[in-house]
Design an enzyme around this catalytic site. Structure first.
Site, PDB file in Angstrom:
ATOM      1  N   GLU A   1      74.531-179.009 -51.007  1.00 40.19           N
ATOM      2  CA  GLU A   1      74.938-178.488 -49.694  1.00 40.19           C
ATOM      3  C   GLU A   1      73.949-178.937 -48.637  1.00 40.19           C
ATOM      4  OE1 GLU A   1      74.786-174.273 -50.196  1.00 40.19           O
ATOM      5  OE2 GLU A   1      76.469-174.265 -51.586  1.00 40.19           O
TER       6      GLU A   1
ATOM      7  N   ASP B   1      57.408-178.151 -40.186  1.00 42.20           N
ATOM      8  CA  ASP B   1      57.660-177.601 -41.524  1.00 42.20           C
ATOM      9  C   ASP B   1      56.901-178.389 -42.575  1.00 42.20           C
ATOM     10  OD1 ASP B   1      61.130-176.545 -41.437  1.00 42.20           O
ATOM     11  OD2 ASP B   1      59.347-175.931 -40.342  1.00 42.20           O
TER      12      ASP B   1
ATOM     13  N   GLU C   1      73.965-168.674 -43.154  1.00 45.29           N
ATOM     14  CA  GLU C   1      73.108-169.114 -42.067  1.00 45.29           C
ATOM     15  C   GLU C   1      73.806-168.933 -40.728  1.00 45.29           C
ATOM     16  OE1 GLU C   1      70.532-170.032 -43.749  1.00 45.29           O
ATOM     17  OE2 GLU C   1      69.210-170.996 -42.300  1.00 45.29           O
TER      18      GLU C   1
ATOM     19  N   LYS D   1      63.717-181.483 -48.660  1.00 52.11           N
ATOM     20  CA  LYS D   1      63.579-181.442 -47.196  1.00 52.11           C
ATOM     21  C   LYS D   1      63.347-182.837 -46.626  1.00 52.11           C
ATOM     22  CE  LYS D   1      61.312-177.606 -45.770  1.00 52.11           C
ATOM     23  NZ  LYS D   1      61.281-176.496 -44.879  1.00 52.11           N
TER      24      LYS D   1
ATOM     25  N   LYS E   1      71.316-178.288 -45.859  1.00 51.94           N
ATOM     26  CA  LYS E   1      70.396-177.185 -45.578  1.00 51.94           C
ATOM     27  C   LYS E   1      70.361-176.992 -44.067  1.00 51.94           C
ATOM     28  CE  LYS E   1      65.844-175.443 -46.791  1.00 51.94           C
ATOM     29  NZ  LYS E   1      65.567-174.840 -45.519  1.00 51.94           N
TER      30      LYS E   1
ATOM     31  N   ASP F   1      69.626-175.773 -40.466  1.00 52.57           N
ATOM     32  CA  ASP F   1      68.392-175.303 -39.833  1.00 52.57           C
ATOM     33  C   ASP F   1      68.719-174.142 -38.899  1.00 52.57           C
ATOM     34  OD1 ASP F   1      65.770-175.206 -39.298  1.00 52.57           O
ATOM     35  OD2 ASP F   1      65.690-176.991 -38.041  1.00 52.57           O
TER      36      ASP F   1
HETATM   37  S1  IVH Z   1      70.507-170.976 -50.709  1.00 51.57           S
HETATM   38  C1  IVH Z   1      68.615-168.066 -53.567  1.00 51.57           C
HETATM   39  N1  IVH Z   1      71.823-172.713 -49.242  1.00 51.57           N
HETATM   40  O1  IVH Z   1      67.064-172.294 -46.447  1.00 51.57           O
HETATM   41  C2  IVH Z   1      69.392-168.870 -52.626  1.00 51.57           C
HETATM   42  N2  IVH Z   1      69.870-171.758 -48.318  1.00 51.57           N
HETATM   43  O2  IVH Z   1      64.420-172.528 -47.801  1.00 51.57           O
HETATM   44  C3  IVH Z   1      68.706-169.061 -51.335  1.00 51.57           C
HETATM   45  N3  IVH Z   1      69.381-172.475 -46.037  1.00 51.57           N
HETATM   46  O3  IVH Z   1      66.315-168.871 -46.659  1.00 51.57           O
HETATM   47  C4  IVH Z   1      69.338-169.782 -50.254  1.00 51.57           C
HETATM   48  N4  IVH Z   1      71.097-173.815 -45.791  1.00 51.57           N
HETATM   49  O4  IVH Z   1      67.868-169.653 -44.778  1.00 51.57           O
HETATM   50  C5  IVH Z   1      70.762-171.902 -49.307  1.00 51.57           C
HETATM   51  N5  IVH Z   1      73.111-174.228 -48.035  1.00 51.57           N
HETATM   52  C6  IVH Z   1      72.072-173.423 -48.106  1.00 51.57           C
HETATM   53  C7  IVH Z   1      71.163-173.283 -47.035  1.00 51.57           C
HETATM   54  C8  IVH Z   1      70.067-172.433 -47.193  1.00 51.57           C
HETATM   55  C9  IVH Z   1      70.033-173.309 -45.206  1.00 51.57           C
HETATM   56  C10 IVH Z   1      68.120-171.786 -45.704  1.00 51.57           C
HETATM   57  C11 IVH Z   1      68.137-170.296 -45.998  1.00 51.57           C
HETATM   58  C12 IVH Z   1      67.022-170.041 -46.948  1.00 51.57           C
HETATM   59  C13 IVH Z   1      66.164-171.262 -46.749  1.00 51.57           C
HETATM   60  C14 IVH Z   1      65.400-171.552 -48.025  1.00 51.57           C
END
Ligand code: IVH
Length: 687
Positions: free
Chosen positions: A114, A34, A173, A312, A116, A118
């Site tokens: 939060e 990534d 997710e 990230k 993130k 995977d």
């Molecule tokens: S918020 C507009 N929250 O990360 C809001 N995304 O790089 C968009 N993801 O497509 C998403 N954990 O698949 C959000 N706690 C989290 C997340 C999360 C994983 C992923 C999601 C998104 C990608 C964005």
């Protein structure tokens, strides 16, 4: 940079990133990390900013993801599923905070931090509290309808609790816990099948399975983090997360509120180490402005919200010591050096080994015994050594050298010109090669001999009961049952498995022989062209390389194989045991001819008689091409149930014949008389 260099660089980066997007989103087989991807994307963004005249309309900077696969019904999202802006450093995070502050004109705001996760993003639609549709993110605008698969996820409520809005969309997710992933891989290893690369790819693959009973066996989990509805009394992101819980859905328990960017940075630092203790993979932290009014005020750029950002983490690395190097011999005699490392914890698992590929890699790293090395997990399960910590090298350290003799049988190794690998030439007498060949021969896609695991093969070879794959057919029940830990029933099953394998079709027998470069597809092509092993064995170079897609390297490898008396004897022996050494009538039906030559066929939907993979195989073994999207070059759209509406529409627009599964099967059945075949004209009966 000159204008023409910039133009060329933009063109090249665009193409490269598109390919990576495709590998990541469509194939779920990324080949770069990534981090590397994001760096390239940033480079392209910067170039496009400086030279906007050269930015291409289909630049990956213009869209939020990949494309949509054609397996499932395509659904347009009510609102696009956006991605997030991301950063790898504190400075940029502080800039994000400054922007938020400036746009809001105040410091009176809260962040929600939060994990993130995977995993794979999903949009869930609930009507009157019932799950009616689950759609993958796809390209952000439209995704795949995977409702039936998602319904099988145990942690996901299909009926909501409490007080819920009539019309509700929740996004989040889908992911797989590391332990569950490892267990799946252990099962795969037992079956001798290739392993999954990582939990995210496995999740993506699971959601795309056509049989949801299979999906149900995959231990998927969910965390939801985004609510879209007309609910008046939701004022903040935090409240919406509470609601998610009240409705009986899962949301992460590790979410925290932060008042300042410094608190955010602490949260990030805390999870950078603590993430190893989690049971699932995360690749960063998502930071969101809490208050909805403030979110609205901040709004969106063309691609991402201005009220959120992802921090990230870089791919985890670990420093450990090289203890020794093993040299493994594969079935073709190729030698692969493997590093044995002092055990070290990396991305949730203890790592003890890393691949070194070949002598060139050892040389590139200038590896010495006892070296401290950095290891990293890329998209692969087996970690790699990225570099050596030279400062920690002992002055007497001895360099790692490639072996000169085979560790399995002592024969001097050879290296053919232009090849990276060393080989042991003692094909017939080298025990690891024999084991490798037997394991390949019995594997699922070859002779599929059930009841014969790696351990048993090991015993059979080391006890001298088998020297060649033909010896399998001489095994008796008494010999097998006398092996250590072999129960009566298992011995019976094994003998039966060996007997049953005599019915396996010729193309698979040919693949099972393990001729270098003759994989599954090549074996089918050869079976189709030559019809029998005798015809294949007596073909000359020209006849071989005249076969479609058989190049000079493969042709030469086949000639080399049959030039050896031992191989010809082996084939005769297998023949005498009753193995299929020619194309049988029922096999012909699936191998067929080149009746589909020059035809490009797009498959969409679900079918009655064959799976999509089988249909793809049929297209290819009949000389056709399977394409993924409908264009003016498409010859037919092979339509099943639940066909993607966009594909259907496009095919109609372009006047491309739409055929059913039966039409297709009729088409290939006419292979016996290829000259008589006329492609069906105009749209067919189905629609
Ligand atoms: S918020 C507009 N929250 O990360 C809001 N995304 O790089 C968009 N993801 O497509 C998403 N954990 O698949 C959000 N706690 C989290 C997340 C999360 C994983 C992923 C999601 C998104 C990608 C964005």
């Amino acid at each position: 940079m000159s204008n023409s260099t910039a133009e060329e660089k933009i063109r090249q980066l665009t193409k490269e990133l598109q390919e990576h997007n495709y590998r990541y989103y469509i194939l779920a087989e990324p080949t770069i990390s990534d981090y590397e991807f994001d760096m390239k994307l940033k480079e392209l963004e910067a170039l496009e900013k400086e030279y906007p005249q050269y930015a291409l309309p289909d630049s990956p900077t213009q869209k939020v993801g990949g494309e949509t696969l054609n397996d499932f019904k395509t659904i347009k999202h009510n609102r696009p599923m956006l991605s997030l802006g991301n950063t790898y450093n504190e400075g940029e995070l502080k800039e994000f905070d400054n922007r938020v502050q400036k746009l809001l004109g105040s410091t009176d705001y809260l962040y929600i931090c939060e994990l993130k996760i995977d995993g794979v993003a999903i949009s869930l639609n609930y009507k009157d509290g019932k799950l009616v549709q689950a759609v993958t993110r796809g390209d952000g605008v439209q995704g795949d309808d995977v409702t039936e698969n998602v319904k099988t996820i145990r942690s996901l409520a299909t009926v909501l609790k409490g007080d819920f809005p009539h019309d509700l969309e929740v996004r989040g997710e889908i992911f797989m816990h590391r332990k569950a992933f490892e267990k799946l891989n252990e099962e795969k290893a037992k079956l001798g099948e290739p392993l999954y690369a990582n939990p995210r790819n496995t999740t993506a693959g699971s959601l795309k399975l056509l049989d949801n009973q299979e999906v149900a066996k995959r231990p998927l989990d969910t965390y939801l983090y985004h609510v879209l509805c007309e609910e008046r009394d939701l004022h903040s992101h935090y409240e919406s997360l509470q609601k998610i819980k009240e409705w009986g859905l899962k949301t992460s328990e590790y979410t925290e509120q932060c008042k300042t960017i410094d608190e955010v940075l602490k949260f990030i630092a805390k999870w950078e180490t603590k993430r190893k203790e989690l049971s699932f993979d995360i690749d960063g932290i998502v930071i969101k402005v809490n208050n909805f009014e403030q979110q609205n005020e901040l709004g969106f750029t063309a691609k991402v919200p201005r009220w959120a950002i992802a921090y990230k983490y870089k791919a985890e690395t670990a420093l450990t010591q090289l203890l020794s190097v093993d040299f493994q011999i594969g079935r073709t005699g190729a030698v692969t050096p493997v590093a044995n490392l002092a055990p070290v914890f990396l991305s949730g698992t203890t790592v003890k080994r890393a691949t070194l590929h070949n002598a060139n890699e050892i040389q590139r790293l200038d590896l010495h015994y006892g070296d401290w090395v950095y290891i990293e997990k890329g998209g692969e399960i087996i970690p790699k050594i990225t570099k050596v910590e030279l400062a920690k090298r002992h002055e007497d350290a001895k360099p790692v050298m490639m072996l000169s003799a085979c560790p399995g049988c002592g024969t001097p190794l050879i290296r053919k010109e232009g090849e990276a690998n060393h080989y042991c030439p003692n094909e017939l007498g080298c025990p690891p090669q024999i084991r490798g060949r037997v394991e390949h021969f019995i594997s699922r896609k070859a002779m599929d001999i059930l009841g014969l695991g790696e351990e048993t093969v090991d015993m059979l070879v080391s006890k001298g009961l088998i020297h060649t794959v033909a010896d399998l057919y001489k095994l008796t029940y008494n010999q097998v049952v006398s092996l250590e830990r072999m129960a009566d029933k298992s011995a019976q099953n094994l003998i039966k498995g060996i007997e049953d394998s005599k019915k396996i079709h010729f193309a698979r027998v040919l693949f099972a022989l393990g001729i270098r470069y003759v994989g599954e597809t090549v074996a089918k092509k050869l079976a189709l062209s030559f019809k029998s092993i005798d015809a294949l064995a007596s073909a000359n170079f020209e006849e071989l390389s005249n076969v479609d897609e058989i190049g000079e390297v493969i042709a030469q490898s086949i000639l080399d194989y049959f030039a050896q008396k031992e191989h010809r004897d082996l084939v005769e022996e297998l023949k005498s045991f009753g193995l299929q050494m020619a194309v049988a009538k029922d096999e012909q039906a699936v191998l067929q001819s080149n009746v589909l030559q020059n035809l490009s066929i797009v498959i969409s939907g679900v079918f009655q008689k064959y799976s999509r993979d089988e249909l793809k195989d049929l297209i290819e073994t009949n000389g056709g091409k399977n394409a993924s999207s409908v264009s003016s070059k498409t010859s037919y759209l092979l339509a099943g149930e639940g066909i993607g509406p966009a594909k259907l529409e496009k095919a109609k627009q372009l006047n491309i014949p739409i055929i059913s599964e039966d039409d297709f099967l009729n088409l290939i059945k006419s292979a016996d008389k290829p000259n008589d075949v006329k492609p069906p004209q105009g749209p067919q009966s189905l629609f």
